[in-house]
Design an enzyme around this catalytic site. Structure first.
Site, mmCIF file in Angstrom:
data_model
loop_
_atom_site.group_PDB
_atom_site.id
_atom_site.type_symbol
_atom_site.label_atom_id
_atom_site.label_comp_id
_atom_site.label_asym_id
_atom_site.label_seq_id
_atom_site.Cartn_x
_atom_site.Cartn_y
_atom_site.Cartn_z
ATOM 1 N N GLY A 8 24.646 29.303 2.120
ATOM 2 C CA GLY A 8 25.291 28.635 3.256
ATOM 3 C C GLY A 8 25.324 29.519 4.486
ATOM 4 O O GLY A 8 26.307 29.545 5.224
ATOM 5 N N GLY A 12 28.819 28.520 10.112
ATOM 6 C CA GLY A 12 30.189 28.906 9.799
ATOM 7 C C GLY A 12 30.369 30.272 9.154
ATOM 8 O O GLY A 12 29.844 31.285 9.625
ATOM 9 N N ASN A 83 28.994 31.037 -0.966
ATOM 10 C CA ASN A 83 29.746 30.443 0.140
ATOM 11 C C ASN A 83 29.403 28.969 0.366
ATOM 12 O O ASN A 83 30.237 28.201 0.838
ATOM 13 C CB ASN A 83 29.453 31.268 1.404
ATOM 14 C CG ASN A 83 29.825 30.550 2.667
ATOM 15 O OD1 ASN A 83 30.999 30.451 3.017
ATOM 16 N ND2 ASN A 83 28.826 30.023 3.378
ATOM 17 N N TYR A 149 38.199 17.532 -3.518
ATOM 18 C CA TYR A 149 37.884 18.828 -2.887
ATOM 19 C C TYR A 149 38.779 19.914 -3.494
ATOM 20 O O TYR A 149 38.292 20.982 -3.867
ATOM 21 C CB TYR A 149 38.063 18.768 -1.367
ATOM 22 C CG TYR A 149 37.780 20.106 -0.708
ATOM 23 C CD1 TYR A 149 36.495 20.665 -0.743
ATOM 24 C CD2 TYR A 149 38.789 20.842 -0.080
ATOM 25 C CE1 TYR A 149 36.233 21.904 -0.161
ATOM 26 C CE2 TYR A 149 38.527 22.068 0.500
ATOM 27 C CZ TYR A 149 37.246 22.605 0.459
ATOM 28 O OH TYR A 149 36.984 23.841 1.022
ATOM 29 N N PRO A 179 40.149 31.019 2.136
ATOM 30 C CA PRO A 179 40.591 30.808 3.510
ATOM 31 C C PRO A 179 41.487 29.581 3.642
ATOM 32 O O PRO A 179 41.370 28.613 2.883
ATOM 33 C CB PRO A 179 39.277 30.580 4.283
ATOM 34 C CG PRO A 179 38.167 30.947 3.328
ATOM 35 C CD PRO A 179 38.720 30.717 1.959
ATOM 36 N N GLY A 180 42.353 29.653 4.660
ATOM 37 C CA GLY A 180 43.029 28.463 5.162
ATOM 38 C C GLY A 180 42.118 27.833 6.200
ATOM 39 O O GLY A 180 40.893 27.805 6.018
ATOM 40 N N GLU A 185 31.814 24.116 11.083
ATOM 41 C CA GLU A 185 31.352 22.720 11.017
ATOM 42 C C GLU A 185 31.984 21.962 9.841
ATOM 43 O O GLU A 185 31.654 20.801 9.580
ATOM 44 C CB GLU A 185 29.816 22.698 10.899
ATOM 45 C CG GLU A 185 29.134 23.179 12.172
ATOM 46 C CD GLU A 185 27.627 23.333 12.034
ATOM 47 O OE1 GLU A 185 27.031 22.742 11.115
ATOM 48 O OE2 GLU A 185 27.040 24.063 12.847
ATOM 49 N N PHE A 186 32.868 22.658 9.131
ATOM 50 C CA PHE A 186 33.500 22.103 7.925
ATOM 51 C C PHE A 186 34.091 20.703 8.161
ATOM 52 O O PHE A 186 33.818 19.775 7.392
ATOM 53 C CB PHE A 186 34.591 23.082 7.481
ATOM 54 C CG PHE A 186 35.368 22.679 6.265
ATOM 55 C CD1 PHE A 186 34.880 22.923 4.994
ATOM 56 C CD2 PHE A 186 36.614 22.065 6.383
ATOM 57 C CE1 PHE A 186 35.608 22.568 3.867
ATOM 58 C CE2 PHE A 186 37.345 21.711 5.267
ATOM 59 C CZ PHE A 186 36.841 21.965 4.013
HETATM 60 N N1 LIG Z 1 36.373 25.897 7.285
HETATM 61 C C1 LIG Z 1 37.445 25.928 6.529
HETATM 62 O O1 LIG Z 1 38.554 25.591 6.987
HETATM 63 C C2 LIG Z 1 37.370 26.390 5.093
HETATM 64 C C3 LIG Z 1 38.565 26.674 4.431
HETATM 65 C C4 LIG Z 1 38.515 27.103 3.110
HETATM 66 C C5 LIG Z 1 37.299 27.234 2.468
HETATM 67 N N2 LIG Z 1 36.135 26.938 3.126
HETATM 68 C C6 LIG Z 1 34.888 27.091 2.388
HETATM 69 O O2 LIG Z 1 34.039 27.971 3.091
HETATM 70 C C7 LIG Z 1 32.683 27.708 2.731
HETATM 71 C C8 LIG Z 1 31.830 27.639 3.985
HETATM 72 O O3 LIG Z 1 32.258 26.554 4.786
HETATM 73 P P1 LIG Z 1 32.303 26.597 6.376
HETATM 74 O O4 LIG Z 1 33.707 26.409 6.786
HETATM 75 O O5 LIG Z 1 31.549 27.755 6.886
HETATM 76 O O6 LIG Z 1 31.556 25.187 6.701
HETATM 77 P P2 LIG Z 1 30.141 24.837 7.395
HETATM 78 O O7 LIG Z 1 30.116 25.427 8.771
HETATM 79 O O8 LIG Z 1 30.006 23.373 7.255
HETATM 80 O O9 LIG Z 1 29.068 25.609 6.480
HETATM 81 C C9 LIG Z 1 28.745 25.163 5.181
HETATM 82 C C10 LIG Z 1 27.489 25.893 4.729
HETATM 83 O O10 LIG Z 1 27.200 25.528 3.366
HETATM 84 C C11 LIG Z 1 25.861 25.087 3.284
HETATM 85 N N3 LIG Z 1 25.757 24.036 2.278
HETATM 86 C C12 LIG Z 1 26.578 22.966 2.121
HETATM 87 N N4 LIG Z 1 26.139 22.175 1.129
HETATM 88 C C13 LIG Z 1 24.995 22.746 0.666
HETATM 89 C C14 LIG Z 1 24.056 22.387 -0.338
HETATM 90 N N5 LIG Z 1 24.220 21.279 -1.091
HETATM 91 N N6 LIG Z 1 23.004 23.202 -0.552
HETATM 92 C C15 LIG Z 1 22.829 24.317 0.189
HETATM 93 N N7 LIG Z 1 23.681 24.711 1.150
HETATM 94 C C16 LIG Z 1 24.754 23.936 1.389
HETATM 95 C C17 LIG Z 1 25.504 24.584 4.676
HETATM 96 O O11 LIG Z 1 24.109 24.745 4.913
HETATM 97 P P3 LIG Z 1 23.045 23.552 5.099
HETATM 98 O O12 LIG Z 1 23.795 22.363 5.640
HETATM 99 O O13 LIG Z 1 22.023 24.122 6.034
HETATM 100 O O14 LIG Z 1 22.522 23.347 3.735
HETATM 101 C C18 LIG Z 1 26.271 25.542 5.564
HETATM 102 O O15 LIG Z 1 25.535 26.705 5.813
HETATM 103 C C19 LIG Z 1 32.694 26.416 1.910
HETATM 104 O O16 LIG Z 1 32.626 26.736 0.535
HETATM 105 C C20 LIG Z 1 34.064 25.812 2.236
HETATM 106 O O17 LIG Z 1 34.534 24.979 1.221
HETATM 107 C C21 LIG Z 1 36.142 26.521 4.432
#
Ligand SMILES: NC(=O)c1ccc[n+]([C@@H]2O[C@H](COP(=O)([O-])OP(=O)(O)OC[C@H]3O[C@@H](n4cnc5c(N)ncnc54)[C@H](OP(=O)(O)O)[C@@H]3O)[C@@H](O)[C@H]2O)c1
Length: 248
Positions: A8, A12, A83, A149, A179-180, A185-186
């Site tokens: 990922g 993000g 991630n 989720y 993380p909170g 792009e989440f």
């Molecule tokens: N943002 C928050 O508030 C938050 C809080 C707690 C935990 N998290 C966790 O942090 C992690 C990263 O999220 P983020 O906040 O950075 O969101 P993001 O900006 O949407 O990034 C998500 C990343 O995961 C990749 N991804 C998603 N589904 C995939 C798949 N099926 N195969 C391969 N790659 C995949 C996406 O890449 P592609 O689309 O290019 O494949 C992207 O690079 C996640 O596990 C999320 O659950 C986020």
């Protein structure tokens, strides 16, 4: 030079982690589905040796083939950051879309397993390695409408503990970062491109930036070999619990 494999990395937290670990002296394997994003990141990282792999973590054969294709100089992975993941939808279970459930359980849970299973032989053979799973506050505190989720991240918490125990004889450190609210792009993914609704999640307070989580990851992976920072909850100062946020 040590090698870090980040899933990922196209957006993000994963993208910011790539920048931070590059600065910390790692060479990087960067993965995601959006190839052009990874290429742009590799250009930005200019002096850092990078190798790009494009695959969907839900596709076990694609994961195995991608990891098997690593050139020798990137094949001995020292640090794996699991991630890749997302939330899909936010609503009561009785109205849930099974396609969203599949996306979350297959991506956040099985994807993490497939990638780990493919990378682990390179770690167990060398009796060395460090794995950080990106969980969430949602894995430790189920909130209303978060159902699947939250369950997927609770699975990440359980798997992190299980991996730490099973990999102990192999000197492999396993940790979880929870993380909170992080502004990435989440929420756009969760709300299926509804940018206005997504922006609302981060309005009225200062959310974490992806770089804040990346700083923590860089700190964790640069500790001495006898130190495992095993579990961290990282919140914006304005966040008290999963859905309790002080807004101005
Ligand atoms: N943002 C928050 O508030 C938050 C809080 C707690 C935990 N998290 C966790 O942090 C992690 C990263 O999220 P983020 O906040 O950075 O969101 P993001 O900006 O949407 O990034 C998500 C990343 O995961 C990749 N991804 C998603 N589904 C995939 C798949 N099926 N195969 C391969 N790659 C995949 C996406 O890449 P592609 O689309 O290019 O494949 C992207 O690079 C996640 O596990 C999320 O659950 C986020």
């Amino acid at each position: 030079m040590k090698t870090a494999f980040i899933t990922g990395a196209s957006s993000g937290i994963g993208r910011a982690a790539a920048v931070a670990l590059g600065k910390a002296g790692f060479k990087l394997v960067l993965t995601g589905r959006r190839r052009e994003r990874l290429e742009e990141l590799a250009r930005e990282l200019a002096d850092v040796p990078t190798h790009l792999l494009t695959f969907d973590v839900r596709d076990r054969a694609a994961v195995d083939a991608a990891v098997a294709s690593l050139p020798a100089e990137f094949a001995d992975v020292d640090v794996l950051i699991n991630n890749a993941g997302n939330a899909h939808g936010l609503g009561p279970i009785q109205q849930g879309d099974p396609a969203d459930w599949d996306a979350m359980l297959d991506g956040n849970v099985k994807g993490l397993l497939y990638v780990s299973r493919a990378i682990l032989p390179a770690m167990t053979r060398r009796n060395s390695g460090h794995i950080i799973n990106i969980g969430s506050i949602a894995g430790h505190e189920t909130y209303a409408n978060g159902n699947v989720y939250c369950a997927s991240k609770a699975a990440v918490a359980a798997l992190t503990k299980g991996m730490r125990l099973d990999l102990l004889p192999h000197h492999i450190r396993v940790a979880e970062v929870n993380p909170g609210a992080v502004e990435t792009e989440f929420s756009e993914v969760r709300f299926k491109g509804d940018t206005q609704r997504a922006a609302g999640v981060y309005q009225g307070y200062e959310a974490l930036r992806a770089e804040d989580v990346a700083d923590l990851l860089a700190f964790m992976v640069t500790r001495p070999a006898h130190v495992n920072i095993a579990e961290v909850l990282i919140l914006p100062a304005a966040q008290g619990a999963a859905t309790v946020i002080r807004k101005e």
